[in-house]
Design an enzyme around this catalytic site. Sequence first.
Site: not given
Ligand code: SAJ
Length: 406
Positions: A201, A255
């Site tokens: 995780k 996360c």
């Molecule tokens: N972000 C970027 N560039 C990207 C992708 C995301 O700057 O290319 C930023 C987003 O804007 C945001 C942050 O990163 O601020 C995180 O966003 P996210 O959509 O990537 O992820 P979370 O935090 O909403 O959810 C994550 C997910 N984990 C993965 O994709 C590995 C989700 O599957 C998990 O369940 C969740 O964390 C968790 O609860 O751990």
Amino acid sequence: MVNVIGLGYIGLPTALMFASHGVEVVGTDYNKELVETLNAGKTTFEEKGLDELFNDAVKAGIKFTTEYQITDTYIVSVPTPYDKFSKKIDPCYVNAAVKEVMRVCPKGATVVIESTVSPGTIDRFVRPVIEEHGFTIGEDINLVHAPERIIPGNMVYELLHNSRTIGADSSEIGEKIKNLYSSFCLGDIVVTDIKTAEMTKVIENTYRAVNIAFANELAKICRHDDMDVYEIIRICNMHPRVNILNPGPGVGGHCISVDPWFLVGDYPSLTKVIWESMKVNDSMPEFVLERIYNIMKENNITDFSKVGLYGLTYKENVDDYRESPTLQLLECQEKHLAPQLKVYDPYIKKDIVHNQYHDFDKFLEDTELVVILVGHDEIKENMDKLKNKIVLDTRKICDSDGVYRL
Ligand code: SAJ
């Protein structure tokens, strides 16, 4: 009956999903107000499909209470913050919840920890709590770790379709809990040991953090040498084995901006790449702030009240603003002793920062330089309203000529 402990962003949809798939569920949370809201028939945050799921679960008989239940299965889904100094996980909420479970649970019960925990947390903190209460793990109480994988913004779909990991001390208990999750989960469910489940995780979120950091670093290099990072990423991603993510104004949420620190805290001399990646992501709000100052200079804007930040949440189309890049940027700006910029977000109805607007048109009317920090659908659908504005688009959602980027 399953007693789900913690009815937040993960616990609530999980409880609702079980209930709407024929499992008897009682949801417990120590927050009285939250329980009252749910009992009044309202959900506590916005999420696609959540209200429908809530209605199905209520029809199926789900109950919400502040009391822990006497039953055979508990699912603990409470927050796991990290200590800002040591970077180690702070298991206080998990410990407190397990203690409460131990007070009421009968022998033979299974305690499932859904909260994200760093590898070894269950051994170091949760097992002792159970043993302190005179129970023998594996005989009187079974312990399982079943981390979730759902993404805010598409939680309901992902809860149903994503594969999952179940960590247990014995395959028999692992299979039992796998069957329970199979009541709704259509993805594969892998059964493994607890520490492996903990590690997977944290690694999944760390993988994403490191890859986002790579994209952010590229944005900085390209800015330094006046190259178009988006065009470069687009071309690179045409290679069959390259898949670069999107640079952005920083990383928020509870996360990806948190979990990798658990590894840094536990293995400080072995986590160089992770540590540097987290620093790169954390530096992005300041990088955006410098972009804002430069663009102001270029356009002879001297008045900070002419600059408006669009978006307060940590990403698009969610109402969660925990650790959001916008909040990080405002904090950073405060350190520079600059006057607070105005902010607007359609998803944040209450005032959480100074100078917060609640009307999109009024916000635009008062703004000369619009800084897009979150790509909500609202702004994507109203691009024409930005026509006469100077725009810094940190999410690459705006295609018009003359738009400033990261
Ligand atoms: N972000 C970027 N560039 C990207 C992708 C995301 O700057 O290319 C930023 C987003 O804007 C945001 C942050 O990163 O601020 C995180 O966003 P996210 O959509 O990537 O992820 P979370 O935090 O909403 O959810 C994550 C997910 N984990 C993965 O994709 C590995 C989700 O599957 C998990 O369940 C969740 O964390 C968790 O609860 O751990």
